[in-house]
Design a protein around this motif. Structure first.
Motif, PDB file in Angstrom:
ATOM      1  N   SER A  30       2.821 -43.950 -44.648  1.00  0.00           N
ATOM      2  CA  SER A  30       2.049 -43.892 -46.253  1.00  0.00           C
ATOM      3  C   SER A  30       1.421 -45.473 -46.676  1.00  0.00           C
ATOM      4  N   THR A  31       1.400 -46.267 -45.846  1.00  0.00           N
ATOM      5  CA  THR A  31       0.692 -47.498 -46.414  1.00  0.00           C
ATOM      6  C   THR A  31      -0.443 -47.413 -46.332  1.00  0.00           C
ATOM      7  N   PRO A  32      -1.442 -47.879 -47.541  1.00  0.00           N
ATOM      8  CA  PRO A  32      -2.794 -47.524 -47.353  1.00  0.00           C
ATOM      9  C   PRO A  32      -3.568 -48.758 -46.256  1.00  0.00           C
ATOM     10  N   THR A  39     -14.205 -43.250 -46.999  1.00  0.00           N
ATOM     11  CA  THR A  39     -13.262 -42.389 -47.989  1.00  0.00           C
ATOM     12  C   THR A  39     -12.199 -42.556 -47.632  1.00  0.00           C
ATOM     13  N   LYS A  40     -11.104 -42.594 -48.312  1.00  0.00           N
ATOM     14  CA  LYS A  40      -9.566 -42.482 -48.008  1.00  0.00           C
ATOM     15  C   LYS A  40      -9.173 -41.227 -48.419  1.00  0.00           C
ATOM     16  N   VAL A  41      -8.386 -40.503 -47.176  1.00  0.00           N
ATOM     17  CA  VAL A  41      -7.882 -39.173 -47.551  1.00  0.00           C
ATOM     18  C   VAL A  41      -6.398 -39.389 -47.076  1.00  0.00           C
ATOM     19  N   VAL A  42      -5.608 -38.527 -47.889  1.00  0.00           N
ATOM     20  CA  VAL A  42      -4.221 -38.343 -47.476  1.00  0.00           C
ATOM     21  C   VAL A  42      -3.912 -36.863 -47.111  1.00  0.00           C
ATOM     22  N   ALA A  43      -3.182 -36.643 -46.110  1.00  0.00           N
ATOM     23  CA  ALA A  43      -2.930 -35.125 -45.728  1.00  0.00           C
ATOM     24  C   ALA A  43      -1.432 -35.061 -45.835  1.00  0.00           C
ATOM     25  N   THR A  44      -0.684 -33.882 -46.106  1.00  0.00           N
ATOM     26  CA  THR A  44       0.534 -33.692 -46.361  1.00  0.00           C
ATOM     27  C   THR A  44       1.184 -34.042 -45.217  1.00  0.00           C
ATOM     28  N   PHE A  45       1.285 -32.967 -44.205  1.00  0.00           N
ATOM     29  CA  PHE A  45       2.041 -32.908 -43.059  1.00  0.00           C
ATOM     30  C   PHE A  45       1.156 -32.820 -41.875  1.00  0.00           C
ATOM     31  N   LEU A  46       1.844 -32.590 -40.621  1.00  0.00           N
ATOM     32  CA  LEU A  46       1.154 -32.764 -39.319  1.00  0.00           C
ATOM     33  C   LEU A  46       0.098 -31.671 -39.257  1.00  0.00           C
ATOM     34  N   PRO A  47       0.247 -30.410 -39.312  1.00  0.00           N
ATOM     35  CA  PRO A  47      -0.779 -29.447 -38.922  1.00  0.00           C
ATOM     36  C   PRO A  47      -2.078 -29.827 -40.047  1.00  0.00           C
ATOM     37  N   ALA A  84       0.134 -44.362 -51.571  1.00  0.00           N
ATOM     38  CA  ALA A  84      -1.016 -43.929 -50.975  1.00  0.00           C
ATOM     39  C   ALA A  84      -1.848 -43.073 -51.727  1.00  0.00           C
ATOM     40  N   ILE A  85      -1.265 -41.975 -52.522  1.00  0.00           N
ATOM     41  CA  ILE A  85      -2.016 -40.861 -53.574  1.00  0.00           C
ATOM     42  C   ILE A  85      -2.773 -41.908 -54.171  1.00  0.00           C
ATOM     43  N   ALA A  86      -2.268 -42.777 -54.961  1.00  0.00           N
ATOM     44  CA  ALA A  86      -2.755 -43.610 -56.029  1.00  0.00           C
ATOM     45  C   ALA A  86      -4.032 -44.124 -55.792  1.00  0.00           C
ATOM     46  N   THR A  87      -4.012 -44.537 -54.412  1.00  0.00           N
ATOM     47  CA  THR A  87      -5.312 -45.369 -53.977  1.00  0.00           C
ATOM     48  C   THR A  87      -6.330 -44.358 -52.974  1.00  0.00           C
ATOM     49  N   ALA A  88      -5.966 -43.070 -52.959  1.00  0.00           N
ATOM     50  CA  ALA A  88      -6.839 -42.246 -52.162  1.00  0.00           C
ATOM     51  C   ALA A  88      -7.766 -41.418 -53.223  1.00  0.00           C
ATOM     52  N   LYS A  89      -8.907 -41.145 -52.442  1.00  0.00           N
ATOM     53  CA  LYS A  89      -9.711 -40.280 -53.073  1.00  0.00           C
ATOM     54  C   LYS A  89      -9.700 -38.816 -52.896  1.00  0.00           C
ATOM     55  N   VAL A  90      -8.995 -38.313 -51.886  1.00  0.00           N
ATOM     56  CA  VAL A  90      -8.750 -36.826 -51.602  1.00  0.00           C
ATOM     57  C   VAL A  90      -7.322 -36.810 -51.131  1.00  0.00           C
ATOM     58  N   LEU A  91      -6.821 -35.742 -51.381  1.00  0.00           N
ATOM     59  CA  LEU A  91      -5.419 -35.262 -51.013  1.00  0.00           C
ATOM     60  C   LEU A  91      -5.593 -33.957 -50.525  1.00  0.00           C
ATOM     61  N   VAL A  92      -5.212 -33.672 -49.126  1.00  0.00           N
ATOM     62  CA  VAL A  92      -5.319 -32.245 -48.652  1.00  0.00           C
ATOM     63  C   VAL A  92      -3.933 -31.672 -48.419  1.00  0.00           C
ATOM     64  N   LYS A  93      -3.673 -30.616 -49.106  1.00  0.00           N
ATOM     65  CA  LYS A  93      -2.305 -29.885 -48.698  1.00  0.00           C
ATOM     66  C   LYS A  93      -2.553 -28.570 -48.189  1.00  0.00           C
ATOM     67  N   THR A 105       4.880 -36.573 -57.401  1.00  0.00           N
ATOM     68  CA  THR A 105       4.511 -37.532 -56.763  1.00  0.00           C
ATOM     69  C   THR A 105       3.083 -37.799 -57.136  1.00  0.00           C
ATOM     70  N   VAL A 106       2.127 -36.704 -57.232  1.00  0.00           N
ATOM     71  CA  VAL A 106       0.832 -36.963 -57.801  1.00  0.00           C
ATOM     72  C   VAL A 106       0.903 -37.292 -59.179  1.00  0.00           C
ATOM     73  N   LYS A 107       1.729 -36.824 -60.085  1.00  0.00           N
ATOM     74  CA  LYS A 107       1.789 -37.320 -61.409  1.00  0.00           C
ATOM     75  C   LYS A 107       2.098 -38.698 -61.494  1.00  0.00           C
ATOM     76  N   ASN A 108       3.250 -39.198 -60.636  1.00  0.00           N
ATOM     77  CA  ASN A 108       3.451 -40.484 -60.692  1.00  0.00           C
ATOM     78  C   ASN A 108       2.385 -41.529 -60.214  1.00  0.00           C
ATOM     79  N   ALA A 109       1.552 -40.988 -59.414  1.00  0.00           N
ATOM     80  CA  ALA A 109       0.568 -41.827 -58.838  1.00  0.00           C
ATOM     81  C   ALA A 109      -0.528 -42.255 -59.689  1.00  0.00           C
ATOM     82  N   GLN A 110      -0.761 -41.422 -60.931  1.00  0.00           N
ATOM     83  CA  GLN A 110      -1.466 -41.577 -61.957  1.00  0.00           C
ATOM     84  C   GLN A 110      -3.040 -41.836 -61.409  1.00  0.00           C
ATOM     85  N   ASN A 111      -3.483 -41.089 -60.505  1.00  0.00           N
ATOM     86  CA  ASN A 111      -4.833 -41.062 -60.047  1.00  0.00           C
ATOM     87  C   ASN A 111      -6.127 -40.120 -60.721  1.00  0.00           C
TER      88      ASN A 111
END
Length: 313
Positions: A30-32, A39-47, A84-93, A105-111
């Motif tokens: 999770s470290t940026p 563009t920084k993208v975070v994806a939730t889990f392996l698939p 990681a979510i706070a500094t990302a542009k995109v979250l994929v779930k 988690t998204v709420k706490n990230a305040q992004n």
């Protein structure tokens, strides 16, 4: 055949899968990354990571939140995930209620600039399609309130997920539209080829029946005319002789041909059942653990196909 798959079942130390990670694992997951201009993208889990990375290629930085092999249902977000979510542009779930840890988690990230991509938009979820056999009266149900979330085990539905990811990335990063489109097209062609291989192989043994201890495979079963006849729920530790006997009775009732476990799962009950029932113990992969190369999806699914072909004869 009997499929014993525990990827989204209650966490259990004896299985070697847990939502507790070392600080090093948390940081790696999770470290940026250093600023690269991409563009920084975070994806939730392996698939979801595999599909996102396939579409993004080298033009975006893609990170994974939940380390492979970690129980997604039971996952507790780390401070690194929030960062990681706070500094990302995109979250994929994946969506369909699978990633229960995300909302807080998204709420706490305040992004406020975060774009969320739900990869399962447009996919009609399956609910319970076979009877549930409980071996203990206090066995907890695995809640899938929005339908079964395991859509990634059907290559045809993965085409929709890849399309959703492609469209979301283009909306967030239009400058790289051509790359996202080309990468998605190439991956979808591979998915179509995989689907054809499944169809041609499994049609040789139609209406192959199986039981699962984890309701991960209804989409796969529906797509390829397999029949999931029941979901047998058993505790994974502190088993009484009655628990074991109830599980054995359920397997015998449906005249099962094989036992399926998942990669990395070491459950003594599975070995005990296979011996008691004189059945082979095989592996069926729900894709929640493994390599982070996007081609791992095809490698694992082709291994699943080989296992199904052998077991359905």
């Amino acid at each position: 055949m009997l499929s014993i798959a525990t990827g989204c079942s209650q966490s259990n130390p004896s299985q070697g899968r847990t939502s507790e990670q070392s600080p090093q694992t948390q940081e790696a997951a999770s470290t940026p990354q250093p600023q690269s201009g991409k563009t920084k993208v975070v994806a939730t889990f392996l698939p979801i990571y595999l599909f996102t990375k396939a579409v993004a290629g080298d033009v975006a930085d893609v990170e994974i939140l939940v380390p492979p092999g970690t129980e997604v249902h039971e996952y507790q977000a780390t401070p690194g995930n929030v960062k990681a979510i706070a500094t990302a542009k995109v979250l994929v779930k994946n969506g369909l209620g699978l990633e229960q840890f995300l909302e807080g988690t998204v709420k706490n990230a305040q992004n406020s600039k975060l774009t969320e991509i739900d990869a399962s938009i447009g996919i009609k979820p399956l609910n319970e399609i076979s009877p549930v056999v409980k071996t203990t009266p206090d066995e907890k149900d695995q809640e899938h309130s929005q339908g079964n979330p395991h859509v990634w085990l059907d290559p045809v539905l993965v085409k929709q997920q890849v399309t959703n990811i492609r469209d979301g990335l283009i909306a967030a990063d239009p400058a790289n539209k051509a790359t996202y489109e080309a990468n998605a097209t190439a991956y979808i062609k591979e998915l179509e080829s995989l689907n054809s291989e499944f169809q041609q192989t499994l049609q040789k043994n139609p209406t192959c029946t199986f039981i699962t201890f984890h309701d991960a495979f209804p989409y796969l079963a529906k797509r390829y005319n397999l029949k999931q006849v029941a979901v047998v729920q058993i505790p994974e530790d502190q088993l009484s002789p009655t628990d074991v006997q109830n599980a054995v009775n359920a397997v015998k009732k449906y005249k099962v041909k094989a036992l399926f476990s998942e990669p990395g799962v070491d459950n003594k009950l599975l070995n005990s059942l296979s011996k008691d029932l004189k059945l082979n113990l095989r592996t069926l992969d729900s894709l929640e653990t493994g390599e982070t190369d996007p081609q791992h999806y095809f490698k694992a699914m082709k291994a699943n196909l080989q296992t199904l072909e052998t077991s359905c004869k």
